[in-house]
Design a protein around this motif. Structure first.
Motif, PDB file in Angstrom:
ATOM      1  N   VAL A  52       0.836  -1.202   0.000  1.00  0.00           N
ATOM      2  CA  VAL A  52       0.000   0.000   0.000  1.00  0.00           C
ATOM      3  C   VAL A  52       0.869   1.249   0.000  1.00  0.00           C
ATOM      4  CG1 VAL A  52      -1.830   1.258   1.197  1.00  0.00           C
ATOM      5  CG2 VAL A  52      -1.835  -1.245   1.221  1.00  0.00           C
ATOM      6  N   ALA A  53       1.882   1.258   0.860  1.00  0.00           N
ATOM      7  CA  ALA A  53       2.787   2.402   0.946  1.00  0.00           C
ATOM      8  C   ALA A  53       3.593   2.568  -0.334  1.00  0.00           C
ATOM      9  CB  ALA A  53       3.714   2.238   2.141  1.00  0.00           C
ATOM     10  N   ALA A  54       4.073   1.445  -0.896  1.00  0.00           N
ATOM     11  CA  ALA A  54       4.872   1.506  -2.117  1.00  0.00           C
ATOM     12  C   ALA A  54       4.044   2.011  -3.288  1.00  0.00           C
ATOM     13  CB  ALA A  54       5.443   0.129  -2.430  1.00  0.00           C
ATOM     14  N   CYS A  55       2.790   1.600  -3.353  1.00  0.00           N
ATOM     15  CA  CYS A  55       1.883   2.045  -4.410  1.00  0.00           C
ATOM     16  C   CYS A  55       1.669   3.546  -4.332  1.00  0.00           C
ATOM     17  CB  CYS A  55       0.556   1.304  -4.305  1.00  0.00           C
ATOM     18  SG  CYS A  55      -0.685   1.812  -5.510  1.00  0.00           S
ATOM     19  N   LYS A  56       1.499   4.050  -3.107  1.00  0.00           N
ATOM     20  CA  LYS A  56       1.307   5.491  -2.913  1.00  0.00           C
ATOM     21  C   LYS A  56       2.524   6.261  -3.416  1.00  0.00           C
ATOM     22  CE  LYS A  56      -2.486   5.883  -0.051  1.00  0.00           C
ATOM     23  NZ  LYS A  56      -3.450   6.957   0.201  1.00  0.00           N
ATOM     24  N   GLU A  57       3.693   5.786  -3.048  1.00  0.00           N
ATOM     25  CA  GLU A  57       4.918   6.481  -3.422  1.00  0.00           C
ATOM     26  C   GLU A  57       5.149   6.422  -4.933  1.00  0.00           C
ATOM     27  OE1 GLU A  57       9.718   6.463  -2.373  1.00  0.00           O
ATOM     28  OE2 GLU A  57       8.370   4.996  -1.455  1.00  0.00           O
ATOM     29  N   ALA A  58       4.944   5.253  -5.524  1.00  0.00           N
ATOM     30  CA  ALA A  58       5.208   5.082  -6.947  1.00  0.00           C
ATOM     31  C   ALA A  58       4.249   5.877  -7.823  1.00  0.00           C
ATOM     32  CB  ALA A  58       5.127   3.605  -7.312  1.00  0.00           C
ATOM     33  N   ASN A  59       3.027   6.097  -7.334  1.00  0.00           N
ATOM     34  CA  ASN A  59       2.012   6.781  -8.126  1.00  0.00           C
ATOM     35  C   ASN A  59       1.688   8.180  -7.612  1.00  0.00           C
ATOM     36  OD1 ASN A  59       0.933   4.624 -10.148  1.00  0.00           O
ATOM     37  ND2 ASN A  59       1.109   3.543  -8.195  1.00  0.00           N
ATOM     38  N   ASP A  60       2.489   8.660  -6.658  1.00  0.00           N
ATOM     39  CA  ASP A  60       2.335  10.016  -6.126  1.00  0.00           C
ATOM     40  C   ASP A  60       0.913  10.272  -5.630  1.00  0.00           C
ATOM     41  OD1 ASP A  60       3.274  12.534  -5.429  1.00  0.00           O
ATOM     42  OD2 ASP A  60       2.745  13.430  -7.363  1.00  0.00           O
ATOM     43  N   MET A  61       0.408   9.350  -4.824  1.00  0.00           N
ATOM     44  CA  MET A  61      -0.937   9.468  -4.266  1.00  0.00           C
ATOM     45  C   MET A  61      -0.877  10.055  -2.862  1.00  0.00           C
ATOM     46  SD  MET A  61      -2.726   8.369  -6.773  1.00  0.00           S
ATOM     47  CE  MET A  61      -4.383   8.164  -6.082  1.00  0.00           C
ATOM     48  N   PRO A  62      -1.825  10.888  -2.489  1.00  0.00           N
ATOM     49  CA  PRO A  62      -1.804  11.531  -1.168  1.00  0.00           C
ATOM     50  C   PRO A  62      -2.219  10.569  -0.062  1.00  0.00           C
ATOM     51  CG  PRO A  62      -3.803  12.124  -2.326  1.00  0.00           C
ATOM     52  CD  PRO A  62      -2.974  11.328  -3.298  1.00  0.00           C
ATOM     53  N   PRO A  63      -1.868  10.876   1.189  1.00  0.00           N
ATOM     54  CA  PRO A  63      -2.297  10.027   2.307  1.00  0.00           C
ATOM     55  C   PRO A  63      -3.802  10.119   2.509  1.00  0.00           C
ATOM     56  CG  PRO A  63      -1.260  12.016   3.125  1.00  0.00           C
ATOM     57  CD  PRO A  63      -1.052  12.011   1.643  1.00  0.00           C
TER      58      PRO A  63
END
Length: 321
Positions: A52-63
């Motif tokens: 979940v965290a890696a997906c956020k970082e790779a796709n520049d998604m906000p918390p």
């Protein structure tokens, strides 16, 4: 024209047109030979949510916060801010992992990249597309008109709309295709410590899934990690679970490019029970049947003609009075 006469004529005309140019049922589309995807093994997942965290970082998604304190990114489901999430099933005491009774299990939720995707079929402007080579289902934000037909069409509830933004957009997992251009692969599989999420060609992933189903429960084995096709990471040693004899996504709606294994019934883990025929094939066959021979438009125009004639007749009677 009397109402009964109109209905008889409309039905007869529609039947004549339908029989004169019968529509052939469209079959499910097939998977591209070089298709890539994911294998998710629920029995190997430990719920760490590194994916979940890696997906956020790779796709520049906000918390995304589900608690008042807002100390940690805590999404409860996929949304306009979260493309991938791990959910937990618990029954009774929840003490035993991968047990349906008094146990718990994990399930990954993200786009399954259907072989015959409903979202692509429903999109009126081709903002949703399926790559003919690797099979990835992508969304073009510049082409999207925000109609949200894809949201309604997806049987897995994957495309999400950013209702909380002044300029909202559709969001969904695109299998980190931007990373593939750099020689990498899906971030969720790259960081998974146990190989619960595994990337690779679908031919390799299906073979690996069948290998696991053939293992005896408790048998020692090596589970590959990272990219199965290129073997870029060391394997994870563990004992085989008592798998359900099912590969979810192998046949559902004509197949998906994210297949899943589990020891707990998939419906209890939140995965819908679906037919083998894709919804896209069914809906497009119906559209061809109704519009291909102009049956529906002619019936509609016939109805308008009947209403118009009835109104003219009523107006004439009013004038005589």
């Amino acid at each position: 024209m009397k109402r009964r006469e109109f209905l008889k004529g409309a039905l007869a005309g529609g039947a004549l047109l339908a029989t004169s140019s019968p529509a052939e049922a469209r079959p499910n589309k097939t998977m591209p030979p070089e298709a890539v995807g994911l294998l998710y093994d629920s029995t190997l997942c430990i719920g760490c949510k590194a994916c979940v965290a890696a997906c956020k970082e790779a796709n520049d998604m906000p918390p995304e916060f589900s608690t008042v304190e807002q100390y940690w990114d805590t999404p409860l489901d996929i949304s306009g801010k979260t493309l991938n999430v791990i959910k937990m099933y618990k029954e009774g005491s929840g003490a035993t992992k991968d047990s349906e009774h008094n146990g718990h299990a994990f399930m990954k939720f993200s786009c399954l990249h259907c072989v015959d995707p409903s979202c692509v079929s429903a999109c009126p402007v081709s903002a949703m597309t399926k790559d003919p080579v690797n099979g990835i289902v992508s969304h073009d934000k510049s082409a999207c008109i925000g109609c949200r037909y894809c949201v309604a069409a997806c049987p897995f509830g994957v495309p999400r709309f950013q209702y909380d933004r002044p300029f909202p957009q559709i969001t969904k997992c695109q299998l980190c295709k931007h990373r593939m251009a750099e020689g990498q692969y899906a971030a969720c599989a790259y960081v998974c410590p146990t190989g619960a999420t595994l990337f690779g060609k679908m031919t390799d992933l299906n073979a690996e899934a069948k290998r696991r189903l053939a293992l005896k429960p408790g048998e020692d084995t090596e589970f590959p990690r990272g990219n199965l096709t290129t073997h870029d990471q060391s394997s994870f040693p563990a004992k085989a679970a008592k798998y359900l004899p099912q590969i979810y996504g192998d046949k559902e709606l004509g197949g998906t490019q994210m297949i899943k294994l589990s020891a707990v019934p998939f419906e209890k883990l939140g995965m819908p029970t679906l037919p083998e025929r894709s919804y896209a094939a069914t809906s497009e066959t119906m559209q061809h049947t109704l519009y291909g021979g102009l049956v529906l438009p002619l019936v509609f125009l016939g109805g308008l003609t009947f209403i118009a004639k009835r109104n003219v007749k009523n107006d004439g009677e009013d004038e005589k009075e």
